[in-house]
Write an enzyme that holds these catalytic residues in place. Structure first.
Site, short mmCIF file in Angstrom:
data_model
loop_
_atom_site.label_atom_id
_atom_site.label_comp_id
_atom_site.label_asym_id
_atom_site.label_seq_id
_atom_site.Cartn_x
_atom_site.Cartn_y
_atom_site.Cartn_z
CG HIS A 194 -2.21 -0.79 0.88
ND1 HIS A 194 -2.75 -1.70 1.75
CD2 HIS A 194 -3.00 -0.81 -0.21
CE1 HIS A 194 -3.82 -2.25 1.20
NE2 HIS A 194 -4.00 -1.73 0.02
NE ARG A 297 -6.15 0.35 -1.91
CZ ARG A 297 -5.69 0.60 -3.14
NH1 ARG A 297 -5.59 1.84 -3.59
NH2 ARG A 297 -5.33 -0.40 -3.92
NE ARG A 334 -10.71 -1.40 0.32
CZ ARG A 334 -9.45 -1.73 0.06
NH1 ARG A 334 -9.17 -2.53 -0.95
NH2 ARG A 334 -8.47 -1.24 0.78
CG ASN A 450 -3.30 -4.61 -6.11
OD1 ASN A 450 -2.96 -4.66 -7.29
ND2 ASN A 450 -3.69 -3.49 -5.53
CG ASP A 451 -5.48 -8.44 -1.51
OD1 ASP A 451 -4.31 -8.62 -1.09
OD2 ASP A 451 -6.23 -7.59 -1.04
NE ARG A 461 -1.08 -6.06 -1.89
CZ ARG A 461 -2.25 -5.42 -1.90
NH1 ARG A 461 -3.37 -6.09 -1.76
NH2 ARG A 461 -2.31 -4.14 -2.08
CB CYS A 498 -10.45 -1.38 -8.53
SG CYS A 498 -10.66 -2.61 -7.24
C1 PEP Z 1 -6.59 -5.21 -4.63
O1 PEP Z 1 -6.43 -6.11 -3.80
O2 PEP Z 1 -6.35 -5.35 -5.85
C2 PEP Z 1 -7.09 -3.88 -4.23
C3 PEP Z 1 -7.43 -2.98 -5.12
O3 PEP Z 1 -7.15 -3.61 -2.90
P1 PEP Z 1 -5.88 -3.32 -1.98
O4 PEP Z 1 -4.72 -2.99 -2.87
O5 PEP Z 1 -6.26 -2.20 -1.09
O6 PEP Z 1 -5.68 -4.60 -1.23
MG MG Z 2 -7.20 -5.90 -1.82
#
Ligand code: PEP
Ligand code: MG
Length: 563
Positions: A194, A297, A334, A450-451, A461, A498
């Site tokens: 992040h 976020r 979110r 990302n997750d 990650r 996203c």
């Molecule tokens: C993701 O997981 O792709 C996402 C957009 O949320 P974050 O990066 O806050 O985990």
């Molecule tokens: Mg995420």
């Protein structure tokens, strides 16, 4: 030269502030006129340390007796030893270093002296000395938390600095005054952590995963950071510094303001939204052509405050600020994607602090509903009469989503206000595999790549050691994304991406080929995504997607004119 992972593009130059935040060890050079105030800061921290040690000693004496309490008398004596306190003051003046740095230096000299004395008792006092030094450094930095203290230090420079840290937790990063940072460089970190996402969205060049930057960079050195290549030059020759400053200060021609949907080469519209973390960034997102906000976020929006303690009204004010900036455009906020420690709730069982497969996101919200219910009420109130959508993170099953929607409706009924549409983030493989089931309860789906990538490939990650395994282009990830698109379509739901994958100019074309027509990304990436989409037709994107799915072959679509 140091090389790391380039995570936020752009070039910057500035003096290095070196911080080992985990050890409260921050080093930078100070100006001559700041020497008295720096010495005063040291005196105040020493006085605070003395009061604390006297207090601990008295309590120990009361509970455990005089003999044990005596060890704190030793620490109090060390604190007033001229070899420590006066030496540190002298170092501040002689070497123009900040108080924390001077304390470390004076402490190291004292350790050497203790080692040289052939007295086992004195040699064993090494641990006490380390304890006292750590306490002074912690007291030097006690303002209202890590970030306010850091901001106070950064504000002392007459130009933005390059902040070199061992690690920068996002809770601290979210409260930093980024206008004081020319660039960011960290030993730890990865592209989708992040803090890196925040740096990109602030437009501050950043290089992470440097491993040894805090050890290699002398505080006060001039650093030339290239956030596009991941290379940092330490004390480059004056001619290079001058040429770079000249180039960076050249007045940039403001880029043309963009609007309307992006269009593919064959004129198919694609909706582009922005991910933002601060209300004041909304106008920039509009200029870069965002249709609305696709991911806010909320935990970052609250700027790293202890989430469990932020009142409903305070949250209404923060959400309303974003919605006011957005006017009639669509905003997707979110709900908190955090763990019990970040909420400030005691956990019933011990968990690893970095564990990401336990109690977090919607799971936590359903298990400890008071925090999520309060947030939902704040969102419903703030969103009344606006284009607000609510999105739940880390959803694993259709049943969880149904319970979340029921909770939202119960809170709306309690307030006598309409419930905003509620969508699900798809970031767990189970949610992707059952996207159709999820879509029955969700008004829309948004894929958090990302997750989704880290859980599909079992590659953390934020762990630099497994970054070679963390690959959103892996056919397994792409197939899951295609399942989500199909699941959403079957139920007539909108679906977007996203995660950071959307901001990659090659991958956005592959995603287009997988059927996506909606993306949300850092506002700083929107312009290049628009260009990438304009460079390919749907047929070309489908070809690219098929090659990626079945041959694992990812290549840019050749947009050069046919000969
Ligand atoms: C993701 O997981 O792709 C996402 C957009 O949320 P974050 O990066 O806050 O985990
Ligand atoms: Mg995420």
């Amino acid at each position: 030269m140091l090389t790391g992972i380039a995570v936020a593009p752009g070039e910057a130059i500035g003096p290095a502030v070196v911080a080992r935040l985990r050890a409260h060890d921050v080093r930078y050079r100070i100006a001559e006129e700041d020497v008295p105030s720096e010495q005063a800061r040291l005196a105040a921290a020493s006085a605070r340390t003395r009061t604390q040690l006297e207090d601990i000693r008295d309590r120990t004496r009361h509970v455990l007796g005089s003999e044990l309490a005596g060890m704190f008398d030793v620490q109090i004596l060390m604190l007033s030893d001229p070899l420590l306190r006066e030496r540190a003051e002298a170092l501040i003046r002689a070497r123009r270093v900040n108080a924390e740095w001077a304390v470390v230096e004076a402490g190291e000299e004292l350790v050497q002296r203790l080692r040289a004395i052939e007295d086992p008792y004195l040699q064993e006092r090494h641990g006490d000395l380390t304890d006292v030094l750590g306490r002074i450094r912690a007291n030097l930095q006690k303002v209202d938390g890590d970030a306010s203290w850091l901001n106070a230090q950064l504000a002392r420079f007459n130009e933005p600095c390059v902040f070199v840290a061992d690690d920068l937790p996002v809770s601290v990063a979210a409260q930093l005054d980024w206008s004081r940072l020319a660039a960011l460089a960290t030993d730890a970190g990865t592209r989708t952590a992040h803090t890196a996402i925040l740096a990109r969205s602030m437009g501050v060049p950043a290089v992470v995963g440097l491993q040894e930057a805090t050890r290699m960079v002398p505080p006060g050195a001039t650093l030339l950071v290239d956030g596009t290549t991941g290379v940092i030059a330490v004390d480059p020759p004056p001619s290079v510094v001058e040429a770079t400053r000249h180039r960076l200060h050249a007045v940039a021609v403001p880029a043309e303001s963009l609007s309307g949907p992006a269009r593919t080469a064959d004129d198919v519209p694609v909706l582009l939204f922005a991910n933002i973390e601060r209300a004041e960034d909304v106008p920039f997102a509009w200029r870069e052509g965002a249709e609305g906000l696709g991911l806010v976020r909320s935990e970052l929006l609250l700027g790293g405050q202890p989430i469990g303690q932020v009142s409903e009204q305070a949250q209404v004010d923060v959400y309303r600020a974003v919605l006011d900036h957005a006017g009639p455009r669509e905003v997707t906020i979110r709900t908190f994607d955090i763990t019990p420690e970040e909420v400030g709730l005691p956990e019933q069982m011990e968990v690893e602090p970095r564990e990401r497969l336990g109690m977090r996101g919607l799971r936590l919200g359903l298990a400890r509903p008071e925090v999520l219910e309060r947030q939902l009420r704040a969102l419903i109130r703030a969103g009344d009469g606006r284009q607000l959508r609510i999105m739940f993170p880390f959803v694993t099953s259709a049943d969880e989503m149904a319970r979340a929607v029921a909770m939202l409706h119960a809170q709306a009924e309690r307030l006598g206000l309409p419930a905003p549409p509620a969508g699900a983030m798809v970031e767990v493989p189970a949610a992707a595999l059952d996207a159709g089931g999820l879509a029955r309860h969700a008004a829309f789906l948004s894929i958090g790549t990302n997750d989704l990538t880290q859980y599909t490939l079992a590659a953390d990650r934020s762990d630099v050691r497994v970054q070679h395994l963390y690959d959103p282009r892996h056919p397994a990830v792409l197939r899951l994304i295609r399942m989500v698109v199909r699941g959403a379509r079957r139920h007539g739901r909108r679906v977007a991406v996203c995660g950071e994958m959307a901001s990659d100019t090659i991958l956005v074309q592959v995603l287009l080929g997988l059927g996506l027509r909606e993306f949300s990304m850092a506002a700083t990436s929107l312009r290049q995504a628009r260009e990438a989409l304009a460079g390919c037709s749907i047929a070309e994107a489908r070809d690219a997607a098929l090659r990626a799915l079945y041959d694992g072959d990812i290549a840019a679509i050749d947009t050069s004119p046919a000969v």
